[in-house]
Design a protein around this motif. Structure first.
Motif, PDB file in Angstrom:
ATOM      1  N   ALA A   1     -16.549 -42.584 -31.584  1.00 33.41           N
ATOM      2  CA  ALA A   1     -16.707 -41.202 -32.051  1.00 33.41           C
ATOM      3  C   ALA A   1     -18.042 -40.603 -31.630  1.00 33.41           C
ATOM      4  O   ALA A   1     -18.197 -39.383 -31.606  1.00 33.41           O
ATOM      5  CB  ALA A   1     -16.595 -41.164 -33.572  1.00 33.41           C
ATOM      6  N   HIS A   2     -19.000 -41.436 -31.307  1.00 32.53           N
ATOM      7  CA  HIS A   2     -20.342 -40.953 -30.986  1.00 32.53           C
ATOM      8  C   HIS A   2     -20.286 -39.864 -29.923  1.00 32.53           C
ATOM      9  O   HIS A   2     -19.522 -40.008 -28.975  1.00 32.53           O
ATOM     10  CB  HIS A   2     -21.188 -42.139 -30.479  1.00 32.53           C
ATOM     11  CG  HIS A   2     -22.611 -41.769 -30.220  1.00 32.53           C
ATOM     12  ND1 HIS A   2     -23.533 -41.641 -31.225  1.00 32.53           N
ATOM     13  CD2 HIS A   2     -23.247 -41.440 -29.072  1.00 32.53           C
ATOM     14  CE1 HIS A   2     -24.698 -41.274 -30.707  1.00 32.53           C
ATOM     15  NE2 HIS A   2     -24.543 -41.150 -29.406  1.00 32.53           N
ATOM     16  N   PRO A   3     -20.992 -38.758 -30.019  1.00 36.07           N
ATOM     17  CA  PRO A   3     -22.016 -38.424 -31.020  1.00 36.07           C
ATOM     18  C   PRO A   3     -21.478 -37.658 -32.229  1.00 36.07           C
ATOM     19  O   PRO A   3     -22.267 -37.133 -33.007  1.00 36.07           O
ATOM     20  CB  PRO A   3     -22.963 -37.535 -30.208  1.00 36.07           C
ATOM     21  CG  PRO A   3     -22.029 -36.774 -29.304  1.00 36.07           C
ATOM     22  CD  PRO A   3     -20.918 -37.745 -28.960  1.00 36.07           C
ATOM     23  N   LEU A   4     -20.164 -37.580 -32.373  1.00 42.88           N
ATOM     24  CA  LEU A   4     -19.598 -36.819 -33.488  1.00 42.88           C
ATOM     25  C   LEU A   4     -19.769 -37.576 -34.807  1.00 42.88           C
ATOM     26  O   LEU A   4     -19.736 -38.803 -34.831  1.00 42.88           O
ATOM     27  CB  LEU A   4     -18.099 -36.567 -33.255  1.00 42.88           C
ATOM     28  CG  LEU A   4     -17.739 -35.728 -32.026  1.00 42.88           C
ATOM     29  CD1 LEU A   4     -16.232 -35.676 -31.855  1.00 42.88           C
ATOM     30  CD2 LEU A   4     -18.322 -34.328 -32.147  1.00 42.88           C
ATOM     31  N   PRO A   5     -19.906 -36.844 -35.909  1.00 38.89           N
ATOM     32  CA  PRO A   5     -19.927 -37.505 -37.215  1.00 38.89           C
ATOM     33  C   PRO A   5     -18.555 -38.086 -37.541  1.00 38.89           C
ATOM     34  O   PRO A   5     -17.531 -37.576 -37.081  1.00 38.89           O
ATOM     35  CB  PRO A   5     -20.311 -36.388 -38.185  1.00 38.89           C
ATOM     36  CG  PRO A   5     -19.979 -35.117 -37.480  1.00 38.89           C
ATOM     37  CD  PRO A   5     -20.057 -35.390 -36.008  1.00 38.89           C
ATOM     38  N   VAL A   6     -18.558 -39.156 -38.341  1.00 39.70           N
ATOM     39  CA  VAL A   6     -17.327 -39.872 -38.666  1.00 39.70           C
ATOM     40  C   VAL A   6     -17.110 -39.883 -40.174  1.00 39.70           C
ATOM     41  O   VAL A   6     -18.043 -40.126 -40.939  1.00 39.70           O
ATOM     42  CB  VAL A   6     -17.382 -41.337 -38.177  1.00 39.70           C
ATOM     43  CG1 VAL A   6     -16.091 -42.077 -38.535  1.00 39.70           C
ATOM     44  CG2 VAL A   6     -17.614 -41.392 -36.682  1.00 39.70           C
ATOM     45  N   ALA A   7     -15.865 -39.644 -40.558  1.00 34.81           N
ATOM     46  CA  ALA A   7     -15.446 -39.836 -41.948  1.00 34.81           C
ATOM     47  C   ALA A   7     -14.364 -40.900 -41.948  1.00 34.81           C
ATOM     48  O   ALA A   7     -13.508 -40.931 -41.067  1.00 34.81           O
ATOM     49  CB  ALA A   7     -14.917 -38.535 -42.542  1.00 34.81           C
ATOM     50  N   VAL A   8     -14.427 -41.783 -42.936  1.00 33.55           N
ATOM     51  CA  VAL A   8     -13.406 -42.821 -43.102  1.00 33.55           C
ATOM     52  C   VAL A   8     -12.653 -42.512 -44.385  1.00 33.55           C
ATOM     53  O   VAL A   8     -13.255 -42.399 -45.453  1.00 33.55           O
ATOM     54  CB  VAL A   8     -14.052 -44.225 -43.165  1.00 33.55           C
ATOM     55  CG1 VAL A   8     -13.032 -45.266 -43.626  1.00 33.55           C
ATOM     56  CG2 VAL A   8     -14.623 -44.613 -41.805  1.00 33.55           C
ATOM     57  N   VAL A   9     -11.340 -42.343 -44.260  1.00 34.16           N
ATOM     58  CA  VAL A   9     -10.523 -42.126 -45.452  1.00 34.16           C
ATOM     59  C   VAL A   9      -9.917 -43.466 -45.832  1.00 34.16           C
ATOM     60  O   VAL A   9      -9.352 -44.178 -44.997  1.00 34.16           O
ATOM     61  CB  VAL A   9      -9.460 -41.014 -45.253  1.00 34.16           C
ATOM     62  CG1 VAL A   9      -8.456 -41.354 -44.166  1.00 34.16           C
ATOM     63  CG2 VAL A   9      -8.750 -40.693 -46.562  1.00 34.16           C
ATOM     64  N   CYS A  10     -10.101 -43.860 -47.105  1.00 36.60           N
ATOM     65  CA  CYS A  10      -9.698 -45.199 -47.522  1.00 36.60           C
ATOM     66  C   CYS A  10      -9.440 -45.236 -49.027  1.00 36.60           C
ATOM     67  O   CYS A  10      -9.708 -44.271 -49.742  1.00 36.60           O
ATOM     68  CB  CYS A  10     -10.791 -46.212 -47.163  1.00 36.60           C
ATOM     69  SG  CYS A  10     -12.358 -45.943 -47.998  1.00 36.60           S
ATOM     70  N   ASP A  11      -8.913 -46.372 -49.476  1.00 31.18           N
ATOM     71  CA  ASP A  11      -8.702 -46.575 -50.913  1.00 31.18           C
ATOM     72  C   ASP A  11      -9.082 -48.003 -51.297  1.00 31.18           C
ATOM     73  O   ASP A  11      -8.517 -48.585 -52.203  1.00 31.18           O
ATOM     74  CB  ASP A  11      -7.254 -46.260 -51.307  1.00 31.18           C
ATOM     75  CG  ASP A  11      -6.245 -47.180 -50.638  1.00 31.18           C
ATOM     76  OD1 ASP A  11      -6.647 -48.058 -49.844  1.00 31.18           O
ATOM     77  OD2 ASP A  11      -5.044 -47.021 -50.909  1.00 31.18           O
ATOM     78  N   ASP A  12     -10.062 -48.543 -50.561  1.00 25.96           N
ATOM     79  CA  ASP A  12     -10.458 -49.932 -50.769  1.00 25.96           C
ATOM     80  C   ASP A  12     -11.981 -49.995 -50.847  1.00 25.96           C
ATOM     81  O   ASP A  12     -12.679 -49.428 -50.002  1.00 25.96           O
ATOM     82  CB  ASP A  12      -9.943 -50.784 -49.604  1.00 25.96           C
ATOM     83  CG  ASP A  12     -10.375 -52.238 -49.712  1.00 25.96           C
ATOM     84  OD1 ASP A  12      -9.760 -52.977 -50.514  1.00 25.96           O
ATOM     85  OD2 ASP A  12     -11.338 -52.616 -49.022  1.00 25.96           O
ATOM     86  N   VAL A  13     -12.495 -50.689 -51.852  1.00 24.21           N
ATOM     87  CA  VAL A  13     -13.934 -50.750 -52.092  1.00 24.21           C
ATOM     88  C   VAL A  13     -14.672 -51.400 -50.920  1.00 24.21           C
ATOM     89  O   VAL A  13     -15.727 -50.920 -50.491  1.00 24.21           O
ATOM     90  CB  VAL A  13     -14.220 -51.514 -53.414  1.00 24.21           C
ATOM     91  CG1 VAL A  13     -15.723 -51.676 -53.621  1.00 24.21           C
ATOM     92  CG2 VAL A  13     -13.603 -50.777 -54.583  1.00 24.21           C
ATOM     93  N   GLU A  14     -14.109 -52.490 -50.387  1.00 23.45           N
ATOM     94  CA  GLU A  14     -14.756 -53.170 -49.263  1.00 23.45           C
ATOM     95  C   GLU A  14     -14.826 -52.258 -48.040  1.00 23.45           C
ATOM     96  O   GLU A  14     -15.853 -52.186 -47.351  1.00 23.45           O
ATOM     97  CB  GLU A  14     -13.999 -54.459 -48.901  1.00 23.45           C
ATOM     98  CG  GLU A  14     -14.647 -55.237 -47.767  1.00 23.45           C
ATOM     99  CD  GLU A  14     -13.745 -56.317 -47.156  1.00 23.45           C
ATOM    100  OE1 GLU A  14     -14.216 -56.985 -46.221  1.00 23.45           O
ATOM    101  OE2 GLU A  14     -12.584 -56.475 -47.603  1.00 23.45           O
ATOM    102  N   VAL A  15     -13.739 -51.534 -47.769  1.00 24.63           N
ATOM    103  CA  VAL A  15     -13.720 -50.608 -46.637  1.00 24.63           C
ATOM    104  C   VAL A  15     -14.742 -49.493 -46.852  1.00 24.63           C
ATOM    105  O   VAL A  15     -15.471 -49.108 -45.934  1.00 24.63           O
ATOM    106  CB  VAL A  15     -12.306 -50.023 -46.419  1.00 24.63           C
ATOM    107  CG1 VAL A  15     -12.343 -48.877 -45.404  1.00 24.63           C
ATOM    108  CG2 VAL A  15     -11.341 -51.115 -45.960  1.00 24.63           C
ATOM    109  N   ALA A  16     -14.816 -48.981 -48.075  1.00 25.25           N
ATOM    110  CA  ALA A  16     -15.770 -47.904 -48.374  1.00 25.25           C
ATOM    111  C   ALA A  16     -17.206 -48.369 -48.107  1.00 25.25           C
ATOM    112  O   ALA A  16     -18.003 -47.633 -47.512  1.00 25.25           O
ATOM    113  CB  ALA A  16     -15.601 -47.440 -49.813  1.00 25.25           C
ATOM    114  N   GLN A  17     -17.521 -49.582 -48.537  1.00 20.85           N
ATOM    115  CA  GLN A  17     -18.868 -50.108 -48.302  1.00 20.85           C
ATOM    116  C   GLN A  17     -19.119 -50.313 -46.812  1.00 20.85           C
ATOM    117  O   GLN A  17     -20.191 -49.981 -46.288  1.00 20.85           O
ATOM    118  CB  GLN A  17     -19.083 -51.422 -49.057  1.00 20.85           C
ATOM    119  CG  GLN A  17     -20.518 -51.935 -48.974  1.00 20.85           C
ATOM    120  CD  GLN A  17     -21.532 -50.899 -49.474  1.00 20.85           C
ATOM    121  OE1 GLN A  17     -21.422 -50.414 -50.597  1.00 20.85           O
ATOM    122  NE2 GLN A  17     -22.495 -50.544 -48.627  1.00 20.85           N
TER     123      GLN A  17
END
Length: 194
Positions: free
Chosen positions: A46-62
């Motif tokens: 994705a660089h240099p664009l900002p990235v958002a991760v959509v998730c529903d898992d604590v480990e993935v969020a971290q």
């Protein structure tokens, strides 16, 4: 604050639940590790664009926070619902165009190069069955319809909302890892790259 006109959205399911279809070839720990490595490749692409991760898992969020990605927490929505919610949240944050890239593209590169087109950009998988990357204007009302045959449905969806479509056949982005045979292809690619 984290805002830009263009952003990349990566839906990432729990690493330990990812890639179940690879179970005949890989144990649970190896599948989770592969899922993490592939997701990291997509975030890097994705660089240099900002990235958002959509998730529903604590480990993935971290993991996403550690990768300097914005976390969009959308539990229990399934892939299509999570992506639509992610696009909506990014729109409210001021993003005008979103590159939605699946997290299982080990050869991902140059996602920013897909932006700047009018309308919808679709990058199908190798079989032209699934849709590995979709670029949408956040205000287009595009409804995502992932799963088998999604490429054809996404072409129809663009027509439904009156948006032009650019189909980009990119061999690097078209390669996703879904089946044990894909692991052999990936290993061969890695060996040839040395």
């Amino acid at each position: 604050t984290w805002v830009g006109p263009v952003a990349v959205l990566v839906p990432v399911k729990a690493f330990r639940e990812a890639k179940v279809r690879l179970a005949p070839a890989l144990g649970a720990g190896d599948r989770a590790e592969l899922a993490k490595v592939m997701a990291a490749a997509v975030v890097a692409a994705a660089h240099p664009l900002p990235v958002a991760v959509v998730c529903d898992d604590v480990e993935v969020a971290q993991w996403a926070r550690d990768a300097a990605a914005l976390v969009i927490w959308e539990p229990g929505r399934g892939l299509n619902g999570a992506v639509e919610a992610g696009v909506s949240q990014l729109r409210h944050a001021g993003v005008c165009q979103v590159v939605v890239a699946h997290a299982d593209l080990p050869n991902a590169t140059g996602l920013a190069a897909l932006t700047g087109h009018e309308g919808i950009v679709l990058v199908p998988d190798r079989m032209r069955d699934g849709t590995n990357v979709i670029v949408v204007p956040t205000d287009s009302g595009f409804r995502f319809s992932y799963g088998p045959g999604s490429f054809a449905r996404h072409v129809l969806e663009a027509a439904r909302i009156g948006q032009p479509v650019d189909v980009i056949d990119d061999p690097l982005l078209a390669f996703d890892v879904d089946w044990p045979a894909d692991l052999i292809t990936l290993a061969n690619q890695r060996a040839n790259a040395r």
